[in-house]
Design an enzyme around this catalytic site. Structure first.
Site, short mmCIF file in Angstrom:
data_model
loop_
_atom_site.label_atom_id
_atom_site.label_comp_id
_atom_site.label_asym_id
_atom_site.label_seq_id
_atom_site.Cartn_x
_atom_site.Cartn_y
_atom_site.Cartn_z
N ASP A 56 71.39 44.06 45.28
CA ASP A 56 71.93 44.81 44.12
C ASP A 56 72.50 46.23 44.93
O ASP A 56 73.21 47.04 44.17
CB ASP A 56 70.95 44.81 43.17
CG ASP A 56 70.81 43.79 42.51
OD1 ASP A 56 71.38 42.70 42.24
OD2 ASP A 56 69.38 43.89 41.99
N ASP A 82 69.72 34.07 38.65
CA ASP A 82 68.78 34.92 38.69
C ASP A 82 67.42 34.69 38.70
O ASP A 82 66.54 34.18 37.77
CB ASP A 82 69.42 36.42 38.38
CG ASP A 82 69.06 36.96 38.69
OD1 ASP A 82 68.20 37.71 39.91
OD2 ASP A 82 70.20 38.38 37.79
C1 DGJ Z 1 70.03 41.02 39.12
C2 DGJ Z 1 70.66 40.87 40.23
O1 DGJ Z 1 71.12 41.19 41.25
C3 DGJ Z 1 72.14 41.58 39.07
O2 DGJ Z 1 73.32 41.47 40.08
C4 DGJ Z 1 72.71 40.94 37.97
O3 DGJ Z 1 72.65 39.67 37.80
C5 DGJ Z 1 70.83 41.52 36.89
N1 DGJ Z 1 69.90 41.34 38.12
C6 DGJ Z 1 71.60 41.20 35.93
O4 DGJ Z 1 69.86 41.53 35.75
#
Ligand code: DGJ
Length: 721
Positions: free
Chosen positions: A533, A464
């Protein structure tokens, strides 16, 4: 009569005498002329295939000759700053004495193999040379271009500062008007497709954020205004870069149009020391006469054939715990989720954020990559073992490029973050960016990542990246203090490459707060990407539509989450949520401990159904039948490579009473073949399904209705009959 054997035409043909270079893909041609007298490389043609005997005689376009004109503005393959050139330069430099303008001279043209040509140029008097690389990617329509810029002088010449260093300039044919297509958006609303007229002037798409960005993606389509989903000429230009980038479409008043693609943005300068070489990112481009759908399919093919590390593998159905447990992960609650997930048929369990020391919310912990002592008092291994025992692979979330100020790492190495001595280091999501252009930082990251993967039998990493750059420079007075906008991402690529080499079984999902770092360079070292997200199944249709313009369904990770959706509050029935996520790499991200037995049973059935259609969705070719937002229905069709199986997904977000739904005209089926609907047993000829259309299955009443149709060829000639 013996069959006449025609030797294959090489992808690159050079006419030494006239200086014409012809590149031929499966269905297109690209031609240029190396003009030694003028010291430049001039574009001739990019479009439909044509024979070499004609290519060598093509005239070069030039602007009306007068004292205000740049004779070849818009037609040079790699225009430099210098001489009577007034367009956007691909290469602009500053020598140590402060001067800039270049005067190109052609050194030679080299052909390597039969698919790679290099045109080598250098400055007439100054110590700079640049090689233009062209490569035809076998078996498709994509051309790859990049440039290598060399400082050919000695210490006495001092450094050369590169101000612009594009990978390529892609001149387009002369047409009266152009339309540019691209995606824009933001966090949780990636991939909004836009197509608008290209004005005379410069239209710039890009990212100044240090990562590819949610706000734009490094590609553009160009057409003359009349192309549609399945017809018309389309030119696509993309860039394989994951840092800051810039795509400039330039339409000159004199009637030339072209697209420049390269890393960096204005003000991001790169210092080249004597003897040094800067190799640009690769720019990819293609021409098709099969519309936007044809362009997408040709790109999908290229990414699978030449870019993805393991295109032959089916992506597993995953479960990710982020939306269920957020930061409050514990060994117990993860095992509870893992048990439910495995009962549904999930193949990969991913423990998301919150598993490491100090990580109780987003204010602390990033940088300290040891298991959280209270949440995982026995470390992560018992959870990993239990996940494996349940028959699933074990995945783990990491965010290696970030640090919280409240972390031991930051207390030890405050200088490792992007910062400037007299500026406030801006925190976003309470975190700072580690400078991955520094070898000591990438070495540190590789060391702990290797340890975590090895110690915990990790099969899959979700990598990430949750904030854009600020104060991105190197403390000190260096002239290229901001090159981190380019070099950070290259450092990330390097760590991923080294990690993969060390752990060949490891699979990676790239993520940047959802789709903030999706590009062809990431896809060379990731197996899939977290698309957004936003897991609202309705919003996803538009996001996935934008995603599909360049990237194939087999890398598009999509989860089924709870209803009402935590982000939008929209209630969506289970079948629609699944059908939306089944259009890509299916995952589940809801709190399964709160799903009813009936919901779990339905989910289990849909997971099994997905496994059946998975090869067609993930590895087949895709047709966008009805675009979201254009009418009450959205639909996508997939066809497997053998043409024997087709899958059609149909969604109706809200009913419009009295609006007729005409039959759905399918694509790519053999007209004479017969196809059976696997649910109803009804059979149709391919010609009927594509010509008349497939009668729509009955959709449930109310909002968010959807259907999935599986068709199998049954006319006795298919493999599966
Ligand atoms: C952003 C990601 O896109 C989410 O799926 C998740 O992993 C969060 N970060 C966690 O902080």
């Amino acid at each position: 009569m013996t069959a006449k054997h025609t030797p294959p035409v090489p992808s690159v043909q050079v006419d030494e005498a006239g200086g014409t270079v012809l590149l031929r893909t499966t269905r297109s041609a690209y031609a240029l002329r190396v003009d030694r007298a003028a010291g430049c490389v001039l574009h001739l043609h990019w479009g439909a295939d044509l024979p070499q005997e004609d290519a060598v005689r093509l005239p070069v376009w030039s602007e009306h000759d007068n004292s205000f004109a740049g004779r070849w503005d818009g037609v040079e393959e790699y225009p430099v700053d210098g001489g009577a050139r007034f367009g956007v330069p691909a290469l602009e430099v500053r020598f140590a004495d402060g001067s800039g303008p270049l005067e190109p001279t052609v050194r030679d043209v080299i052909v390597e193999g039969d698919d790679h040509a290099v045109v080598r140029l250098h400055d007439r008097t100054r110590p700079l040379a640049w090689d233009l690389h062209y490569r035809v990617a076998a078996g498709g329509d994509v051309l790859e271009r990049w440039t290598e810029i060399h400082h050919t002088g000695t210490a006495d010449d001092g450094d050369v500062l590169l101000l612009r260093y594009a990978s390529a300039h892609w001149p387009l044919p002369q047409r009266p008007s152009w339309r540019i297509g691209s995606v824009h958006g933001g966090w949780s609303r990636e991939g909004r497709l836009d197509r608008s007229g290209l004005p005379v002037g410069e239209t710039v798409l890009g990212s100044r954020r240090g990562h590819t960005g949610h706000h734009a993606n490094p590609w553009a389509t160009l057409d003359t205004g009349g192309a549609g989903e399945e017809h018309g000429e389309v030119w696509t230009v993309a860039l394989a870069a994951s840092g800051s980038w810039r795509l400039t479409a330039q339409r000159t008043a004199a009637g030339r149009t072209g697209v420049m693609a390269g890393e960096g943005h204005e003000g991001i300068e790169l210092r080249l020391a004597p003897g040094g070489t800067q190799r640009t990112a690769v720019s990819l481009a293609l021409y098709t006469d099969r519309g936007f759908g044809g362009a997408s399919r040709a790109f999908h093919h290229h990414l699978r054939a030449h870019v993805l590390p393991h295109p032959e593998e089916l992506r597993p159905v995953l479960y990710n715990s982020w939306e269920a447990t957020s930061f409050a992960v514990t060994e117990e609650n993860q095992i509870a989720l893992a048990k439910r997930a495995s009962a549904l048929g999930v193949e990969l369990f991913v423990l998301d954020d919150g598993w490491f020391r100090g990580r109780d919310d987003d204010r602390a912990g990033l940088g300290d990559w040891a298991p959280h002592p209270r949440r995982f008092p026995r470390g992560l291994r018992p959870l990993a073992d239990e996940v494996h025992r349940l028959g699933m692979a074990f995945g783990l979330w990491v965010e290696p490029e970030m640090v919280n100020a409240d972390s031991d790492l930051y207390r030890r190495h405050p200088d490792w973050v992007l910062h400037l001595p007299d500026r406030t280091a801006t925190e976003l999501r309470n975190q700072l960016v580690l400078d991955f252009s520094r070898p000591e930082v990438t070495d540190w990251a590789l060391a702990w990542l290797s340890q975590v993967v090895a110690d915990n039998a990790v099969d899959f990493l979700k990598w990430d990246f949750n904030r854009s750059f600020s104060e991105a420079g190197v403390p000190g007075p260096g002239p290229d203090a901001r090159r981190v906008h380019v070099d950070h991402a290259r450092g990330v690529h390097q760590v991923l490459d080294r990690l993969r080499a060390q752990f060949p079984h490891l699979r990676i999902e790239a993520c940047a707060g959802g789709g903030g770092r999706v590009d062809p360079a990431v896809l060379a070292r990731a197996d899939q990407v977290w698309t957004s997200d936003n897991t609202d199944a309705v919003d996803r249709l538009a996001i996935q539509h934008g995603f599909s313009q360049l990237y194939p369904a087999g890398v598009m990770s999509a989860w089924v989450t709870d209803s009402p959706n935590p982000l939008t509050g929209r209630a969506v029935p289970i079948p629609f949520r699944f059908h939306s996520a089944m259009a890509g790499v299916l995952g589940i991200g809801g709190d399964l401990t709160r799903w009813t037995e009936a919901e779990l049973a339905e989910a289990g059935r849909l997971v099994q159904l997905y496994k059946d259609i998975r090869p067609v969705v993930q590895q087949g070719i895709q047709f966008r039948l009805l675009d979201p937002g254009e009418g009450p229905l959205t639909s996508v069709q997939y066809l497997d490579a053998s043409g024997e199986r087709a899958v059609v997904l149909i969604w109706r977000t809200s009913p419009a009473f009295g609006t007729p739904h005409p039959p759905l005209r399918l694509r790519g089926l053999a007209p004479e073949a017969r196809y059976r609907d696997e649910a109803t047993g009804r059979e149709w000829a391919g010609a009927t399904l594509t010509g008349f259309g497939m009668p729509l299955p009955e959709l449930p009443r109310g909002d968010c209705a959807s259907a999935l149709v599986r068709l199998r060829r049954v006319d006795g000639r298919g493999r599966n009959t």
